[in-house]
Design a protein around this motif. Sequence first.
Motif, PDB file in Angstrom:
ATOM      1  N   ASP A   4     -59.598   3.225 -37.533  1.00 42.02           N
ATOM      2  CA  ASP A   4     -58.944   3.949 -37.043  1.00 42.02           C
ATOM      3  C   ASP A   4     -58.917   5.060 -38.460  1.00 42.02           C
ATOM      4  N   HIS A   6     -50.210  -0.530 -36.236  1.00 44.24           N
ATOM      5  CA  HIS A   6     -49.586  -0.245 -37.108  1.00 44.24           C
ATOM      6  C   HIS A   6     -48.099  -0.876 -37.493  1.00 44.24           C
ATOM      7  N   ASP A  35     -55.141  -2.477 -36.650  1.00 47.33           N
ATOM      8  CA  ASP A  35     -55.019  -1.545 -35.171  1.00 47.33           C
ATOM      9  C   ASP A  35     -53.657  -1.362 -35.192  1.00 47.33           C
ATOM     10  N   SER A  37     -50.675   5.942 -40.742  1.00 49.91           N
ATOM     11  CA  SER A  37     -50.045   5.993 -39.244  1.00 49.91           C
ATOM     12  C   SER A  37     -48.453   4.778 -38.686  1.00 49.91           C
ATOM     13  N   CYS A  47     -55.821   2.395 -39.599  1.00 51.07           N
ATOM     14  CA  CYS A  47     -54.562   3.189 -38.989  1.00 51.07           C
ATOM     15  C   CYS A  47     -54.955   4.267 -40.160  1.00 51.07           C
ATOM     16  N   TYR A  95     -58.380  10.447 -36.887  1.00 56.25           N
ATOM     17  CA  TYR A  95     -57.806  10.526 -35.036  1.00 56.25           C
ATOM     18  C   TYR A  95     -58.818  11.459 -35.020  1.00 56.25           C
ATOM     19  N   HIS A 127     -60.133   5.313 -32.401  1.00 54.48           N
ATOM     20  CA  HIS A 127     -59.583   6.436 -32.640  1.00 54.48           C
ATOM     21  C   HIS A 127     -60.922   7.169 -33.361  1.00 54.48           C
TER      22      HIS A 127
HETATM   23 FE    FE Z   1     -54.244   3.381 -35.335  1.00 55.50          FE
END
Ligand code: FE
Length: 510
Positions: free
Chosen positions: A169, A414, A412, A444, A142, A172, A240
């Motif tokens: 991720d 965050h 995932d 993120s 992320c 994005y 994402h």
């Molecule tokens: Fe994410």
Amino acid sequence: MFSRRLFLASTGAALWVPKMAYAEGGKAHFTLGVASGSPTPSSVILWTRLAPDPLNGGGMPPGTADVRVRVCTDDAMRNPIRDEIVRTSDADAHSIHYKLTGLKPGREYFYQFYYGDEESPVGRTRTTDPNAPEAKVALAYCQHYETGHYAAYRDLASWVPDCVIHTGDYIYEGGISAFGAKMRDVGGGERRMFEIVRQHNSNEIVTLWDYRNRYALYRADPHLQAAHAIAPWIVAMDDHEVDNNWAAGTPQDPEKQTPLEFEIRKYAAFKAYYEHMPIEAPPAFNKMKATLQLYGKYHLGPALIHLLDTRQFRDDQPCGDNRKPYCEEALDPKRTIMGAEQEAWLTRSLKTSSAPFNVIATQVWFTSYRYTEAPEAAETNLDSWDGYPSARDRLSATLADGVSNPIFLTGDWHTAMASTLHEDQFDPNSRRIGHELVGSSISSYCPWARDMEIVRDANPHVSYLNGNKRGYLRTTFSKDNCSAEFRVVEDSGRADSPVTTDIEMRTKDM
Ligand code: FE
Ligand code: CA
């Protein structure tokens, strides 16, 4: 002639200096750095891409271009074991996926690419060794470009891990956000400030051209390049990289994308992912379906790592997705998050493993988390394993049946988290099956951090939770312990922010 040193010798030990790796990197064509991945005891994939105009399709003329690759056993690039010409083509955005074979287990190798008289930065890679006494593994996920700089990756590179796991991720897909501070509801009636510190380069990405340019934007970051150049990565995407919360053939908004349109979009997303990652096989498009092989097994000393793909083969999120109490659909015993083939592969591997630690790297939380107090109809996140309770029960039963030290390493949400897993997650008297460790997201932000803090007491199996900081996880495996350092970035708005350890845990104490 090839004596470019990217290490400073200090007291005899090789010291990696990520800033120099970037500063000395090829300026004209090697704008996206170098990478390695998919390590085995005897091979590794070496990656680079020729991209003189990275944000506009790459900028190479149509056709092929030849690149020289050299691999040495020393960081000064003096003792070569390989020297070859590799052909790139516009069909793959002039990316290289060179499979370096015939290597020895648990060894460092250094590699460099040449195009004309231009040299790429030197990368360090390492083969795996099932017999090594210890393994240093970093977990990252992320990395929204707009909401933070990559100080976490600068720090990760300085740790010089044996391997980096990325659970998704990586990019994005969204459009451009306005610069500056934003107030966001974070639950519990509270608002917190988030900052947009840099911007995406286009509207929401849909075509191969869009996805390529988005990867190039992220990959131009010097600290992300440093993290790729320091160690082999093992990677699997989450949502994402394609479209928020997609599930197999179902996009986020099926009313806006037909099934065929979505498969074509997925193929474009998979192709651009392949073109920017050190993975061996490109995606396929057969019978109107896009596929990309991502899940796999890696053996690093005491840790046998299973990297899952929980996006490509899952049933659609039940009850309309998001955070809700269960409806009947959620409880269907046939529901799958891995697909039958991957689930059988994982079960077989776990049952026959003799490794002291059995790592399962998954995109979404395995740990159940209740967002409301009432246990009868508690709200959970239906995009995580909470939306696939029968699949989780099946895996929990396998783990409870004699699998040594299962550890989930997950991304995932965050939010950094550590939990103890029981066969029935909310019954501390049921059989203990292992742990889940989740580092902070690289950059993120977490708009639901406050929501989660408020209901901590309803989730006693969670021993650590921090959604307020960005960062990543360092894990060190030995025969009888996994120690985890939760690294956090002081100010994710600054690329030079200090990064510190928020907490250190040892599974033998948990
Ligand atoms: Fe994410
Ligand atoms: Ca995600």
